[in-house]
Scaffold this active site. Structure first.
Site, PDB file in Angstrom:
ATOM      1  N   GLU A 116      36.726 -31.535 -26.597  1.00 45.55           N
ATOM      2  CA  GLU A 116      37.883 -30.766 -27.046  1.00 45.55           C
ATOM      3  C   GLU A 116      38.025 -29.471 -26.267  1.00 45.55           C
ATOM      4  O   GLU A 116      39.130 -29.044 -25.938  1.00 45.55           O
ATOM      5  CB  GLU A 116      37.763 -30.459 -28.542  1.00 45.55           C
ATOM      6  CG  GLU A 116      39.004 -29.808 -29.152  1.00 45.55           C
ATOM      7  CD  GLU A 116      38.946 -28.289 -29.192  1.00 45.55           C
ATOM      8  OE1 GLU A 116      39.944 -27.664 -29.597  1.00 45.55           O
ATOM      9  OE2 GLU A 116      37.914 -27.712 -28.808  1.00 45.55           O
ATOM     10  N   GLU A 117      36.891 -28.843 -25.964  1.00 42.38           N
ATOM     11  CA  GLU A 117      36.928 -27.537 -25.321  1.00 42.38           C
ATOM     12  C   GLU A 117      37.517 -27.604 -23.918  1.00 42.38           C
ATOM     13  O   GLU A 117      38.033 -26.607 -23.413  1.00 42.38           O
ATOM     14  CB  GLU A 117      35.515 -26.939 -25.263  1.00 42.38           C
ATOM     15  CG  GLU A 117      34.842 -26.746 -26.621  1.00 42.38           C
ATOM     16  CD  GLU A 117      35.512 -25.685 -27.477  1.00 42.38           C
ATOM     17  OE1 GLU A 117      36.435 -25.014 -26.974  1.00 42.38           O
ATOM     18  OE2 GLU A 117      35.127 -25.529 -28.645  1.00 42.38           O
ATOM     19  N   HIS A 160      35.464 -32.303 -33.275  1.00 41.61           N
ATOM     20  CA  HIS A 160      34.800 -32.432 -31.973  1.00 41.61           C
ATOM     21  C   HIS A 160      33.369 -31.920 -32.055  1.00 41.61           C
ATOM     22  O   HIS A 160      33.075 -30.957 -32.764  1.00 41.61           O
ATOM     23  CB  HIS A 160      35.584 -31.695 -30.884  1.00 41.61           C
ATOM     24  CG  HIS A 160      35.647 -30.205 -31.047  1.00 41.61           C
ATOM     25  ND1 HIS A 160      34.726 -29.349 -30.467  1.00 41.61           N
ATOM     26  CD2 HIS A 160      36.519 -29.412 -31.713  1.00 41.61           C
ATOM     27  CE1 HIS A 160      35.035 -28.103 -30.759  1.00 41.61           C
ATOM     28  NE2 HIS A 160      36.118 -28.104 -31.520  1.00 41.61           N
ATOM     29  N   ASP A 178      32.112 -23.907 -34.621  1.00 40.53           N
ATOM     30  CA  ASP A 178      33.112 -24.637 -33.838  1.00 40.53           C
ATOM     31  C   ASP A 178      32.426 -25.700 -32.987  1.00 40.53           C
ATOM     32  O   ASP A 178      31.960 -25.424 -31.893  1.00 40.53           O
ATOM     33  CB  ASP A 178      33.864 -23.655 -32.948  1.00 40.53           C
ATOM     34  CG  ASP A 178      34.955 -24.317 -32.133  1.00 40.53           C
ATOM     35  OD1 ASP A 178      35.446 -25.379 -32.547  1.00 40.53           O
ATOM     36  OD2 ASP A 178      35.304 -23.777 -31.068  1.00 40.53           O
ATOM     37  N   HIS A 204      33.054 -18.820 -30.419  1.00 40.24           N
ATOM     38  CA  HIS A 204      32.771 -19.047 -28.999  1.00 40.24           C
ATOM     39  C   HIS A 204      31.762 -18.045 -28.437  1.00 40.24           C
ATOM     40  O   HIS A 204      31.865 -17.639 -27.272  1.00 40.24           O
ATOM     41  CB  HIS A 204      34.060 -19.008 -28.171  1.00 40.24           C
ATOM     42  CG  HIS A 204      34.836 -20.282 -28.243  1.00 40.24           C
ATOM     43  ND1 HIS A 204      35.879 -20.575 -27.389  1.00 40.24           N
ATOM     44  CD2 HIS A 204      34.741 -21.352 -29.075  1.00 40.24           C
ATOM     45  CE1 HIS A 204      36.379 -21.762 -27.683  1.00 40.24           C
ATOM     46  NE2 HIS A 204      35.707 -22.253 -28.713  1.00 40.24           N
TER      47      HIS A 204
END
Length: 680
Positions: free
Chosen positions: A110-111, A63, A75, A213
């Protein structure tokens, strides 16, 4: 696209931007979610070798969206870069055969409840031709990629992993821990396997997860060695699976789950669950036989004393039981050798140590891996659990498991007091460091403490439409064990913060505009402050009751229109003697989440791609029970909006001043939120 233009003529490369809309249900315990989305964007690239295409595809997924305030270099930018290079390598190779196509899914959401993957599964025509997938995600910023989920029920994937990965790093323990919910996150693997029904492999970076994150998840934290390691491993695996006969008829190869682990990252051991059961039974029976044989030899010793026999047989039982539990087959082998040499003094202990050496190295390596992965993860769960206690219990368990291996080594020392003194000294030094500033858990650039602080406006209305309560607050959502104690000790304003208290009894979901409903689970340990200034909303919420009709006796259907930012939510709770029988967000009504005031509660996550922020029109249908009054209210409806991607320019001055007082070691996610609650 540069890679497509450079592809060799024997490859057909097709790429497109997919825009998808849909909805689906996530059945999480106590806090299920109906996820509704529109205009989610994915980039889909198809690579087929001309003249040898079977009609089936291997799907690779990563993603390109990122968590709020995070650059997303790790990420999941890391895996996006790896997929681009894999694409280039595949399309410039003339040697490797490829009977199946390879699909590269760069998914854009995705998140937010994995909506991008769902949009591909349900909305893309090539999804019907996918046979298996590889999901690439990140829970950290460096190290090796760990393969921690496989299948389900297709162990041949592990055979390909074993044969074509250069440096294996996989353990079925990670799969068990993840599926038990002990890891506070989810990946697209869940959506692709459940919604698509496809078998797959789930990879993720797992070392140094303190930056996950956060705003520190930047390009500088990703090393070239990490990218090279991932690429070297995946290239061989992708080439092998794209030519695997099993993908041609995947259903014929469903053989149950696999048990797998690597040994020191040198080679992989894997077998099916059935094989594992047979091995455990055989080893158990064989080990018990060795115990009986050892006991018989001891009894036959000249001058054997009953107490000595009992003691030695008990010790043998402990050693062999540990061998069965730990799977240390070499301990069994060394016991056989010792039986042959009749446990001669000064010899048997060395034979035993040879058998223990490899298990010690393996379990020490496993312990280091588990600590590296789970220390950062447990530190970001929430403040209800004690990660220090969890790690202490984990350390104690590992110590108990390893003591059977280490005890024979201690026997070799003449001055055993020095050994125990050294261990005691190490313990004291560790305790002293932990009690000093040097042992403080958080660092500004390496291991920040996480805070979620939201500036929220809340408006509550009576059934007749008049305002019953309104105000702005600062809401502190707990992220770790030390929330809010450390913050209150450094920022005086937060020492006046109050828990939500009975607010959760008076208002649906405590009257807090939660981004995800499971945040409500931490409401007993959440805090708030009154705000003097209201939040600044660049895109104000426009909510409107449109019309009402009665499609059948006892049923009432109400139509609404809502417009606002990209991330919104709805709370729906029918009153007593009322039942939700229909709405616009799914064909079937999902189960209720955690009930409030003896009423069902439903949570809808609304996401609109940035290309379309036009109003959403929806309806809610309520059925009255025969004993209820038809002229009374029907349900609670709360409208929630999150302004998470609008930048600091939209922060009120008071909010910005409060954030500037945060400790230097803190990473703060901060943005405005809005809620209005109605009774219809």
């Amino acid at each position: 696209m540069h890679i497509a233009r450079q592809a060799l003529p024997e490859y057909e490369v097709v790429y497109e931007v997919q825009r998808s809309s849909g909805s689906y249900f996530l059945d999480y315990d106590d806090y299920p979610i109906t996820s509704y989305y529109r205009n989610v964007q994915n980039i889909v690239v198809s690579i087929v070798r001309r003249g040898s295409f079977s009609g089936k595809y291997l799907l690779l997924n990563a993603h390109f969206d990122s968590a709020v305030t995070s650059p997303g270099a790790g990420d999941d930018g890391t895996m996006v870069v790896v997929m681009l290079e894999l694409m280039r390598q595949l399309t410039q190779s003339t040697k490797s055969p490829m009977q199946h196509g390879v699909l590269f899914l760069f998914n854009g959401c995705e998140e937010n409840t994995m909506q991008g993957a769902h949009g591909f599964v349900r909305g893309h025509p090539l999804a019907q031709s996918v046979a298996a997938f590889i999901n690439l995600d990140v829970a950290a910023n460096s190290g090796r990629e760990i393969m921690f989920q496989s299948g389900p029920n297709y162990p041949f994937l592990m055979a390909y992993y074993r044969d074509h990965i250069r440096r294996p790093y996989a353990n079925t323990l990670g799969e068990e821990v993840f599926q038990m919910g002990l890891v506070p996150s989810f990946t697209d693997y869940e959506t692709l396997s459940k919604q698509g029904g496809w078998p797959g492999l789930d990879f993720a970076l797992s070392s140094y997860g303190y930056l996950y994150h956060t705003a520190l998840d930047a390009r500088e934290t990703i090393t070239g060695a990490t990218l090279q390691h991932i690429g070297d491993n995946l290239l061989g695996l992708v080439r092998a699976l794209s030519n695997a006969d099993e993908l041609g008829n995947i259903q014929e190869h469903s053989e149950g789950t696999a048990v797998f682990f690597d040994f020191m990252h040198l080679f992989l051991v894997y077998y099916t669950e059935t094989t594992g059961l047979i091995i455990n039974i055989l080893l158990g029976v064989f080990s018990l036989g060795l115990i009986v044989g050892t006991l018989f030899m001891i009894v036959r010793k000249e001058g054997a004393v009953g107490t000595n026999v009992l003691f030695e047989s008990g010790m043998s039982l402990i050693v062999q039981t540990l061998s069965i539990i730990l799977g240390a087959g070499l301990s069994v082998a060394t016991t056989i050798v010792n039986m042959i040499i009749r446990f001669r003094l000064k010899i048997w202990i060395y034979v035993h140590l040879v058998g223990q050496l490899i298990p010690i190295v393996y379990f020490c390596s496993l312990a280091v891996t588990l600590f590296a992965v789970f220390v950062p993860m447990t530190g970001r769960s929430d403040n209800r659990s004690n990660p220090d206690l969890q790690m202490a219990l984990f350390s104690s368990l590992l110590t108990l498991l390893l003591v059977g291996f280490l005890t024979p080594f201690i026997v070799l020392f003449r001055q055993k007091l020095y050994v125990f003194g050294t261990l005691l000294l190490l313990f004291l030094v560790t305790a002293i460091v932990a009690a000093t500033p040097e042992g403080f858990a958080f660092r500004e650039q390496t291991s920040p403490q996480r805070y979620y602080i939201f500036h929220q406006q809340r408006n509550f209305y009576w059934p007749n439409g008049t305002l019953r309560d309104s105000g702005a607050i600062y809401y502190l959502h707990p992220q770790d064990r030390h929330t809010p104690e450390l913050l209150q000790s450094e920022v005086p304003e937060w020492s006046k913060a109050q828990p939500l208290g009975d607010e959760c009894e008076r208002e649906l979901y405590c009257g807090i505009p939660f981004y995800i409903n499971r945040y409500h689970r931490q409401s007993p340990s959440s805090y708030w402050l009154p705000a003097l200034e209201p939040p600044i909303f660049p895109e104000p919420v426009k909510f409107q009751f449109v019309s009402r009709e009665s499609p059948a006796p006892g049923k009432h259907r109400l139509y609404f229109s809502i417009q606002g930012p990209s991330h919104m939510s709805l709370y729906v709770s029918p009153l007593a003697a009322r039942k939700l029988t229909g709405w616009s967000f799914s064909e079937q009504i999902p189960p209720s989440g955690k009930r409030w005031q003896d009423q069902d509660v439903y949570f809808v996550n609304l996401f609109s791609g940035s290309l379309d922020l036009t109003p959403i029109t929806f309806y809610i249908e309520i059925e009255l029970q025969p004993s209820s009054q038809s002229d009374s209210s029907l349900f609670y409806l709360s409208v929630v909006a999150q302004y998470m991607h609008h930048g600091s320019v939209y922060r009120a001055r008071e909010f910005q001043t409060l954030l500037e007082k945060m400790p230097t070691y803190a990473h703060t996610v901060a943005y405005p939120g809005y809620l209005e609650s109605w009774i219809f």
